[in-house]
Design an enzyme around this catalytic site. Structure first.
Site, PDB file in Angstrom:
ATOM      1  N   LYS A 160       1.045  -1.446   0.035  1.00 40.17           N
ATOM      2  CA  LYS A 160      -0.039  -0.061   0.016  1.00 40.17           C
ATOM      3  C   LYS A 160       0.748   1.264  -0.038  1.00 40.17           C
ATOM      4  O   LYS A 160       2.005   1.125   0.353  1.00 40.17           O
ATOM      5  CB  LYS A 160      -0.871   0.064   1.088  1.00 40.17           C
ATOM      6  CG  LYS A 160      -0.127  -0.121   2.508  1.00 40.17           C
ATOM      7  CD  LYS A 160       0.277   1.317   3.201  1.00 40.17           C
ATOM      8  CE  LYS A 160       0.852   1.394   4.604  1.00 40.17           C
ATOM      9  NZ  LYS A 160       1.749   2.518   4.644  1.00 40.17           N
ATOM     10  N   ASP A 205      -1.766  -1.602  10.389  1.00 31.89           N
ATOM     11  CA  ASP A 205      -2.210  -1.569   9.052  1.00 31.89           C
ATOM     12  C   ASP A 205      -2.791  -2.857   8.467  1.00 31.89           C
ATOM     13  O   ASP A 205      -3.001  -2.728   7.348  1.00 31.89           O
ATOM     14  CB  ASP A 205      -0.712  -1.344   8.372  1.00 31.89           C
ATOM     15  CG  ASP A 205      -0.246  -0.036   8.352  1.00 31.89           C
ATOM     16  OD1 ASP A 205      -0.915   0.876   8.529  1.00 31.89           O
ATOM     17  OD2 ASP A 205       0.882  -0.013   7.886  1.00 31.89           O
TER      18      ASP A 205
HETATM   19  O1  C5P Z   1       0.654  -2.013  15.011  1.00 37.62           O
HETATM   20  P1  C5P Z   1       1.933  -1.835  14.584  1.00 37.62           P
HETATM   21  O2  C5P Z   1       2.880  -2.824  15.266  1.00 37.62           O
HETATM   22  O3  C5P Z   1       2.258  -1.987  13.196  1.00 37.62           O
HETATM   23  O4  C5P Z   1       2.656  -0.424  14.910  1.00 37.62           O
HETATM   24  C1  C5P Z   1       4.188  -0.247  15.129  1.00 37.62           C
HETATM   25  C2  C5P Z   1       4.300   1.036  15.933  1.00 37.62           C
HETATM   26  O5  C5P Z   1       3.999   1.984  15.226  1.00 37.62           O
HETATM   27  C3  C5P Z   1       3.562   1.201  17.139  1.00 37.62           C
HETATM   28  O6  C5P Z   1       4.224   0.349  18.253  1.00 37.62           O
HETATM   29  C4  C5P Z   1       3.709   2.464  17.748  1.00 37.62           C
HETATM   30  O7  C5P Z   1       4.614   2.927  18.132  1.00 37.62           O
HETATM   31  C5  C5P Z   1       3.171   3.186  16.228  1.00 37.62           C
HETATM   32  N1  C5P Z   1       1.976   3.353  15.688  1.00 37.62           N
HETATM   33  C6  C5P Z   1       1.307   4.488  16.307  1.00 37.62           C
HETATM   34  N2  C5P Z   1       0.042   4.796  15.995  1.00 37.62           N
HETATM   35  C7  C5P Z   1      -0.319   3.970  15.196  1.00 37.62           C
HETATM   36  C8  C5P Z   1       0.106   3.239  14.365  1.00 37.62           C
HETATM   37  C9  C5P Z   1       1.350   2.738  14.652  1.00 37.62           C
HETATM   38  O8  C5P Z   1       1.863   5.269  17.134  1.00 37.62           O
HETATM   39  N3  C5P Z   1      -1.840   4.466  14.458  1.00 37.62           N
END
Ligand code: C5P
Length: 285
Positions: A11, A135
Site C-alpha cells: 500500500k 496496518d
Molecule cells: O501496530 P504496529 O505494530 O504496526 O505499530 C508499530 C508501532 O507504530 C507502534 O508500536 C506505535 O509505536 C506506532 N504506531 C502509532 N500509531 C498508529 C500506528 C502505529 O503510534 N496508529
C-alpha cells in the site's frame, strides 16, 4: 493436501494526518490508503507440522513475524487443530512504509478464512487483524479507503483517477515506532484527506499535488535526509506529485508519463536503490 495462494498487496498513503495521541501510546490517524499491484505471494498448505519459509532469508519467521501471529490468531479464534506450511515469495521491501509485513499477515487471515469457509465477514476479519498490527485491517480489505482510528476504521471508496506510481526506496529503512516518537505534532503538516479523496473520485489528477501530504515526513526526513534527497531528485526530474509513504522510507511519485517513469527508474537503479513501477488495484476505469 489442501493449498491456497493469496496475493498480499503493498500500500501507499496518499495522505497521512496524525490527529492525536492516545493514552496507550498509539496515534489517532486519518489517512488515504490505496493497494498496489506490487505484491508478495503467500502460499498456505495444510501440513503435518508448522513450517514457515520465505524467499528473503533475512526475514525472521518467528513469533514476532506477522505471518506467524496471523496463524496463531486464526487457530485460537476458530479452534483449528491443523498445521500449515506457509511460503512467502517476497517482493515488497521491509521498513519501507509499504505495509509489507502487514500485507503478509492479512493474506494469511484471508487465506485461512477461505480454506475453511469460516463464518466471518471481511469487516469482522479486518477488526480481528488489528490484534496483529495497525496496518493489517486495511490490508484485509485491499481497496482504496479513508482509514481512521489507529488504522482499524476503514471507509472504502471507488476512484476514477488512473495514474502510474513510481516507488523509490533508499537503502536505509525507517522504524515505525521511531518515526512516531520523533513526531512534533505542532510543527508537522496536517493534510485534509477529504480533499484528496475528492480529487481521486472526480479524476482531478493535476490537483492532487496541492493536497497530498504526510505528517510523518518531516521527522522521517530529519532522521534520514536521503529521503528528502530522493524527493528533490524526483522533482528535478519533472515529477510534481511526490510524497513519502507511511513512516518511510519509500518515496512515491505519481505520473501519467511512462517515459519519465522509465527514465527515473534507470536513474535510481544506477544508485542501487529499490525501484518499482506499479499502480493502484481495483480502479473502476
Ligand atoms: O501496530 P504496529 O505494530 O504496526 O505499530 C508499530 C508501532 O507504530 C507502534 O508500536 C506505535 O509505536 C506506532 N504506531 C502509532 N500509531 C498508529 C500506528 C502505529 O503510534 N496508529
Amino acid at each position: 493436501m489442501r493449498t491456497i495462494n493469496v496475493k498480499a498487496c503493498a500500500k501507499i498513503n496518499l495522505c497521512l494526518d496524525v490527529v492525536g495521541k492516545r493514552v496507550d501510546g498509539y496515534h489517532e490517524l486519518e489517512m488515504i490508503m490505496v493497494p498496489l499491484t506490487l505484491h508478495d505471494a503467500v502460499q498456505i498448505k495444510v501440513a503435518k507440522e508448522d513450517c514457515y519459509t520465505c524467499t528473503d532469508a533475512s526475514l525472521e519467521m518467528n513469533e514476532s513475524n506477522t505471518v506467524v501471529k496471523a496463524v496463531e490468531l486464526m487457530r485460537k479464534t476458530f479452534h483449528l487443530t491443523d498445521h500449515f506450511h506457509i511460503h512467502i515469495i517476497k517482493n515488497i521491501p521491509a521498513q519501507a512504509g509499504l505495509a509489507g509485513g502487514s500485507a503478509d499477515g492479512a493474506a494469511v487471515l484471508r487465506g485461512i478464512r477461505e480454506l475453511y469457509r469460516l463464518p466471518i465477514t471481511i469487516s469482522e476479519l479486518s477488526l480481528l487483524g488489528k490484534q496483529i498490527g495497525a496496518d493489517v485491517p486495511f490490508c484485509v480489505y485491499q481497496t482504496p479507503a479513508i482509514v481512521k482510528g489507529i488504522g482499524e476504521i476503514i471507509e472504502p471508496f471507488t476512484m476514477r483517477c488512473p495514474f502510474k506510481i513510481l516507488l523509490v526506496k533508499p537503502h536505509i529503512g525507517i522504524s515505525t515506532p521511531e518515526a512516531f516518537k520523533r513526531l512534533d505534532r505542532t510543527a508537522c503538516e496536517h493534510p485534509n484527506c477529504e480533499d484528496v479523496k475528492k480529487c481521486l473520485i472526480e479524476n482531478r489528477f493535476e490537483d492532487l499535488a496541492g493536497f497530498i501530504a504526510n505528517s510523518l515526513e518531516y521527522s522521517a526526513c530529519r532522521m534520514e535526509p536521503i529521503i528528502q534527497d530522493v524527493k528533490w531528485v524526483l522533482k528535478e526530474l519533472g515529477f510534481t506529485t511526490v510524497l513519502m509513504s507511511g513512516s518511510g522510507s519509500t518515496v512515491f511519485a505519481l505520473s501519467r508519463d511512462e517515459a519519465l517513469i522509465d527514465y527515473a527508474m534507470s536513474y535510481f537503479k544506477r544508485k542501487d536503490m529499490f525501484v518499482c513501477n506499479t499502480e493502484i488495484i481495483d480502479i473502476t476505469r
